[in-house]
Design a protein around this motif. Structure first.
Motif, mmCIF file in Angstrom:
data_model
loop_
_atom_site.group_PDB
_atom_site.id
_atom_site.type_symbol
_atom_site.label_atom_id
_atom_site.label_comp_id
_atom_site.label_asym_id
_atom_site.label_seq_id
_atom_site.Cartn_x
_atom_site.Cartn_y
_atom_site.Cartn_z
ATOM 1 N N ALA A 71 -10.524 25.261 7.056
ATOM 2 C CA ALA A 71 -11.060 24.736 5.934
ATOM 3 C C ALA A 71 -10.306 24.937 4.641
ATOM 4 C CB ALA A 71 -12.323 25.598 5.515
ATOM 5 N N TYR A 72 -9.426 26.177 4.777
ATOM 6 C CA TYR A 72 -8.543 26.624 3.764
ATOM 7 C C TYR A 72 -7.387 25.671 3.856
ATOM 8 C CZ TYR A 72 -5.031 28.763 0.827
ATOM 9 O OH TYR A 72 -4.012 29.059 -0.043
ATOM 10 N N ASN A 73 -6.734 25.073 4.925
ATOM 11 C CA ASN A 73 -5.470 24.437 5.148
ATOM 12 C C ASN A 73 -6.165 22.984 4.723
ATOM 13 O OD1 ASN A 73 -3.840 26.437 6.090
ATOM 14 N ND2 ASN A 73 -4.403 26.112 8.217
ATOM 15 N N ARG A 74 -7.148 22.471 5.084
ATOM 16 C CA ARG A 74 -7.737 21.130 4.619
ATOM 17 C C ARG A 74 -7.812 21.055 3.135
ATOM 18 N NH1 ARG A 74 -9.156 16.780 7.142
ATOM 19 N NH2 ARG A 74 -10.851 15.465 5.805
ATOM 20 N N ALA A 75 -8.323 22.064 2.486
ATOM 21 C CA ALA A 75 -8.308 22.120 1.122
ATOM 22 C C ALA A 75 -6.841 22.154 0.421
ATOM 23 C CB ALA A 75 -9.110 23.371 0.524
ATOM 24 N N LEU A 76 -6.011 22.993 0.974
ATOM 25 C CA LEU A 76 -4.667 23.025 0.316
ATOM 26 C C LEU A 76 -3.988 21.600 0.735
ATOM 27 C CD1 LEU A 76 -2.520 24.670 -1.020
ATOM 28 C CD2 LEU A 76 -1.783 25.419 1.203
ATOM 29 N N GLU A 102 -5.433 18.844 0.806
ATOM 30 C CA GLU A 102 -5.990 17.982 -0.183
ATOM 31 C C GLU A 102 -5.513 17.939 -1.696
ATOM 32 O OE1 GLU A 102 -10.275 16.305 -1.814
ATOM 33 O OE2 GLU A 102 -10.157 18.087 -0.783
ATOM 34 N N ILE A 103 -5.299 19.189 -2.214
ATOM 35 C CA ILE A 103 -4.709 19.453 -3.380
ATOM 36 C C ILE A 103 -3.241 19.112 -3.548
ATOM 37 C CG2 ILE A 103 -3.882 21.186 -4.916
ATOM 38 C CD1 ILE A 103 -6.501 23.072 -3.927
ATOM 39 N N ARG A 104 -2.587 19.153 -2.587
ATOM 40 C CA ARG A 104 -1.141 18.739 -2.456
ATOM 41 C C ARG A 104 -1.105 17.314 -2.688
ATOM 42 N NH1 ARG A 104 0.824 23.040 2.085
ATOM 43 N NH2 ARG A 104 1.462 24.742 0.928
ATOM 44 N N ALA A 105 -1.817 16.620 -1.743
ATOM 45 C CA ALA A 105 -1.783 15.228 -1.527
ATOM 46 C C ALA A 105 -2.270 14.538 -2.849
ATOM 47 C CB ALA A 105 -2.418 14.850 -0.479
ATOM 48 N N GLN A 106 -3.370 15.076 -3.463
ATOM 49 C CA GLN A 106 -3.886 14.923 -4.502
ATOM 50 C C GLN A 106 -2.953 15.107 -5.914
ATOM 51 O OE1 GLN A 106 -6.603 12.776 -5.146
ATOM 52 N NE2 GLN A 106 -7.692 13.134 -3.348
ATOM 53 N N ASN A 107 -2.214 15.988 -6.024
ATOM 54 C CA ASN A 107 -1.119 15.957 -7.136
ATOM 55 C C ASN A 107 -0.058 15.165 -6.782
ATOM 56 O OD1 ASN A 107 -2.509 18.316 -7.873
ATOM 57 N ND2 ASN A 107 -1.239 19.940 -7.121
ATOM 58 N N VAL A 108 0.411 14.744 -5.670
ATOM 59 C CA VAL A 108 1.182 13.802 -5.195
ATOM 60 C C VAL A 108 0.847 12.305 -5.769
ATOM 61 C CG1 VAL A 108 2.997 12.685 -3.790
ATOM 62 C CG2 VAL A 108 2.747 15.195 -3.809
ATOM 63 N N ALA A 109 -0.509 12.090 -5.337
ATOM 64 C CA ALA A 109 -0.933 11.114 -5.848
ATOM 65 C C ALA A 109 -1.280 10.599 -7.281
ATOM 66 C CB ALA A 109 -2.377 10.949 -5.238
ATOM 67 N N ALA A 110 -1.538 11.827 -7.940
ATOM 68 C CA ALA A 110 -1.551 11.891 -9.597
ATOM 69 C C ALA A 110 -0.303 11.511 -10.007
ATOM 70 C CB ALA A 110 -2.245 12.994 -9.815
ATOM 71 N N PRO A 146 1.031 -1.237 -0.054
ATOM 72 C CA PRO A 146 -0.111 -0.194 0.008
ATOM 73 C C PRO A 146 0.784 1.329 -0.046
ATOM 74 C CG PRO A 146 0.212 -0.927 2.103
ATOM 75 C CD PRO A 146 0.722 -1.938 1.265
ATOM 76 N N VAL A 147 0.394 2.307 -0.570
ATOM 77 C CA VAL A 147 1.017 3.414 -0.699
ATOM 78 C C VAL A 147 0.058 4.633 -0.096
ATOM 79 C CG1 VAL A 147 2.090 5.344 -1.932
ATOM 80 C CG2 VAL A 147 2.108 2.784 -2.600
ATOM 81 N N LEU A 148 0.455 5.163 1.260
ATOM 82 C CA LEU A 148 0.010 6.484 1.680
ATOM 83 C C LEU A 148 0.500 7.490 1.498
ATOM 84 C CD1 LEU A 148 -1.962 7.179 3.847
ATOM 85 C CD2 LEU A 148 -0.251 7.120 5.672
ATOM 86 N N VAL A 149 -0.467 8.523 1.081
ATOM 87 C CA VAL A 149 0.064 9.859 0.884
ATOM 88 C C VAL A 149 -1.010 10.911 1.468
ATOM 89 C CG1 VAL A 149 -0.245 11.610 -1.264
ATOM 90 C CG2 VAL A 149 0.384 9.275 -1.910
ATOM 91 N N ALA A 150 0.007 11.343 2.457
ATOM 92 C CA ALA A 150 -0.439 12.513 3.522
ATOM 93 C C ALA A 150 -0.349 13.871 3.112
ATOM 94 C CB ALA A 150 -0.293 11.960 5.092
ATOM 95 N N GLY A 151 -1.335 14.804 3.050
ATOM 96 C CA GLY A 151 -1.094 16.084 3.072
ATOM 97 C C GLY A 151 -1.159 17.086 4.082
ATOM 98 N N PHE A 152 -0.266 17.778 4.169
ATOM 99 C CA PHE A 152 -0.152 18.842 5.300
ATOM 100 C C PHE A 152 -0.213 20.415 4.890
ATOM 101 C CE2 PHE A 152 1.925 14.827 6.451
ATOM 102 C CZ PHE A 152 1.403 14.706 7.937
ATOM 103 N N ALA A 153 -0.480 21.328 5.723
ATOM 104 C CA ALA A 153 -0.333 22.537 5.412
ATOM 105 C C ALA A 153 -0.155 23.369 6.954
ATOM 106 C CB ALA A 153 -1.862 23.415 5.006
ATOM 107 N N ASP A 154 0.627 24.391 6.568
ATOM 108 C CA ASP A 154 0.801 25.441 7.994
ATOM 109 C C ASP A 154 -0.235 25.920 8.723
ATOM 110 O OD1 ASP A 154 0.461 27.680 6.713
ATOM 111 O OD2 ASP A 154 2.469 27.909 5.910
ATOM 112 N N PRO A 155 -0.404 26.252 9.952
ATOM 113 C CA PRO A 155 -1.465 26.524 10.603
ATOM 114 C C PRO A 155 -1.955 28.135 10.303
ATOM 115 C CG PRO A 155 0.207 26.492 12.140
ATOM 116 C CD PRO A 155 0.952 25.920 10.769
ATOM 117 N N ASP A 156 -1.437 28.879 9.472
ATOM 118 C CA ASP A 156 -1.549 30.155 9.444
ATOM 119 C C ASP A 156 -2.941 30.599 8.731
ATOM 120 O OD1 ASP A 156 0.726 30.663 10.363
ATOM 121 O OD2 ASP A 156 1.799 30.838 8.399
ATOM 122 N N ALA A 157 -3.729 29.814 7.996
ATOM 123 C CA ALA A 157 -4.760 29.951 7.425
ATOM 124 C C ALA A 157 -6.168 29.472 8.258
ATOM 125 C CB ALA A 157 -4.982 29.697 6.007
ATOM 126 N N THR A 158 -7.239 29.346 7.636
ATOM 127 C CA THR A 158 -8.426 28.856 8.296
ATOM 128 C C THR A 158 -8.417 27.366 8.297
ATOM 129 O OG1 THR A 158 -9.730 29.002 6.331
ATOM 130 C CG2 THR A 158 -9.738 30.850 7.907
#
Length: 130
Positions: free
Chosen positions: A77-82, A84-92, A63-75
């Motif tokens: 919701a914004y950090n979760r979305a960012l 996700e985009i990072r993790a999806q880009n790496v998964a792709a 199995p391959v786990l891809v975990a996305g993170f962001a820094d805590p500076d924004a909201t």
């Protein structure tokens, strides 16, 4: 512990990407760092993803786990979305390198505190194996 350092930019020269083994030395993991509010990968980051894909392709049942993170500076919701985009880009990118999508699990971590540098939180971790 094995480390590979690659640069994403001037401020990331020493922390851009690394490859390391976990505490047991059995399941390699890779880390791709991103710029603030960024989700794109430069050639150096793409090389780290390709290295992880190479191992995953040699062990197609792993199995391959891809975990996305962001820094805590924004909201939250914004950090979760960012993250996700990072993790999806790496998964792709892993998929483009031949890793079966069924083997890839994407996990979202959202905004997390950093210890010394904000870039520590602007990352995607790739783990190959259980």
């Amino acid at each position: 512990m094995r480390r590979t350092l690659l640069s994403l930019g001037l401020s990331l020269a020493l922390l851009a990407a690394c490859a390391a083994e976990d505490n047991l030395g059995q399941h390699p993991s890779w880390v791709v760092f991103f710029t603030e509010d960024g989700a794109g990968m430069d050639p150096a980051a793409r090389a780290v993803v390709s290295e992880a894909a190479s191992l995953a392709n040699r062990n197609p049942a792993a199995p391959v786990l891809v975990a996305g993170f962001a820094d805590p500076d924004a909201t939250r919701a914004y950090n979760r979305a960012l993250s996700e985009i990072r993790a999806q880009n790496v998964a792709a990118a892993l998929g483009e390198d031949g890793v079966a999508p069924a083997c890839i699990t994407v996990a979202l971590r959202g905004g997390v505190p950093f210890i010394a540098f904000p870039v520590e939180s602007r990352r995607v971790e790739i783990k190959v194996g259980p």
